[in-house]
Design an enzyme around this catalytic site. Structure first.
Site, PDB file in Angstrom:
ATOM      1  N   HIS A 232      -2.896   4.181   3.620  1.00  6.95           N
ATOM      2  CA  HIS A 232      -2.881   3.912   5.059  1.00  6.95           C
ATOM      3  C   HIS A 232      -2.942   2.415   5.386  1.00  6.95           C
ATOM      4  O   HIS A 232      -2.791   2.029   6.544  1.00  6.95           O
ATOM      5  CB  HIS A 232      -4.051   4.639   5.737  1.00  6.95           C
ATOM      6  CG  HIS A 232      -3.778   5.017   7.156  1.00  6.95           C
ATOM      7  ND1 HIS A 232      -2.624   4.684   7.821  1.00  6.95           N
ATOM      8  CD2 HIS A 232      -4.532   5.717   8.049  1.00  6.95           C
ATOM      9  CE1 HIS A 232      -2.669   5.150   9.057  1.00  6.95           C
ATOM     10  NE2 HIS A 232      -3.820   5.781   9.226  1.00  6.95           N
ATOM     11  N   ASP A 236       1.731   4.240   7.841  1.00  7.47           N
ATOM     12  CA  ASP A 236       1.101   4.981   8.908  1.00  7.47           C
ATOM     13  C   ASP A 236       1.590   6.426   8.931  1.00  7.47           C
ATOM     14  O   ASP A 236       2.539   6.783   8.222  1.00  7.47           O
ATOM     15  CB  ASP A 236       1.379   4.298  10.258  1.00  7.47           C
ATOM     16  CG  ASP A 236       0.716   2.920  10.363  1.00  7.47           C
ATOM     17  OD1 ASP A 236      -0.393   2.779   9.816  1.00  7.47           O
ATOM     18  OD2 ASP A 236       1.299   2.032  10.995  1.00  7.47           O
TER      19      ASP A 236
END
Length: 246
Positions: A232, A236
């Site tokens: 992450h 995304d």
């Protein structure tokens, strides 16, 4: 009564520190081999480095499985090797990476390194319980038949301990076929310095609501759940989810 967790978190806990291990009469120590120690170290390291997020996709494999069934005997006779599901998965990943190249990166020293070669690792379980990840290199320069040949070859030689060091390096993406263990889904751990990994669950026949011109119908579909875990820091949910859906 308040639960006292002191003994579970203090410095004398052997789980937390390299303290002396006291063995009970009904226990025994099993010394992990070198490969297991390396796996343990790398998995902990990856969890520390990458904030893992996992997206799940319900994948309809009906057409693919029917096509495979219709040609697999002819394929085996003509090419003298089985038509591997892993090859189909790897080919699909490669085509998705072509559409979403920012999956095929590393993130090192706060710099994004975009890879032009697509080198896909395939997690292979050994009989001793260990896991080895041979790498199919330059998948983007191979035809499907070449991918299938390489996959079959690497799996056989991995289990026979006949790999060379170069076949275990330079992966840019990894996949794991956990469906071979009849697992529905999983949350795989990223193999550093890659930023994503995909697990394919078991393929099951499931009654499914299908929209048709005549209205909704219930049909039997062959489905699997794929799990896409990604870093992450640089990927995304939009990119990770779109890639999984591709």
């Amino acid at each position: 009564t308040k639960l006292d967790l002191t003994n579970y978190i203090n410095d004398k806990n052997p789980i937390m520190k390299n303290e002396e291990i006291i063995i009970k009469s009904n226990e025994k120590i099993i010394e992990p081999d070198r490969v297991r120690k390396v796996i343990a170290e790398k998995m902990v390291e990856s969890k520390k480095i990458s904030p893992h997020v996992t997206s799940f996709v319900d994948c309809d494999m009906t057409n693919a499985m029917e096509d495979r069934l219709s040609i697999k005997n002819k394929f085996l006779k003509k090419h003298r090797m089985p038509l591997s599901l892993n090859s189909i998965f790897i080919y699909s990943i490669y085509k998705a990476i072509e559409k979403f190249p920012m999956i095929n990166i590393s993130y090192i020293n706060e710099k994004i390194i975009l890879k032009s070669d697509i080198n896909i690792g395939l997690a292979v379980a050994l009989n001793n319980g260990n896991l080895i990840v041979p790498v199919i290199k330059n998948v983007n320069k191979m035809k499907f038949i070449e991918i299938n040949k390489k996959v079959n070859d690497l799996i056989i030689r991995t289990r026979e301990n006949k790999l060379i060091p170069d076949e275990l390096t330079d992966g840019t993406y990894t996949m794991s076929n956990i469906g071979s263990f009849h697992n529905l889904m999983g949350t795989p751990i990223i193999l550093q310095p890659q930023v994503a990994i995909m697990a394919f669950g078991t393929i099951k026949k499931i009654p499914t609501v299908v929209e048709t011109k005549k209205g909704d119908e219930i049909q039997i579909k062959q489905k699997l759940i794929l799990s896409h875990s990604y870093d992450h820091r640089v990927i995304d949910g939009a990119l990770g989810g779109k890639f999984a859906n591709e």
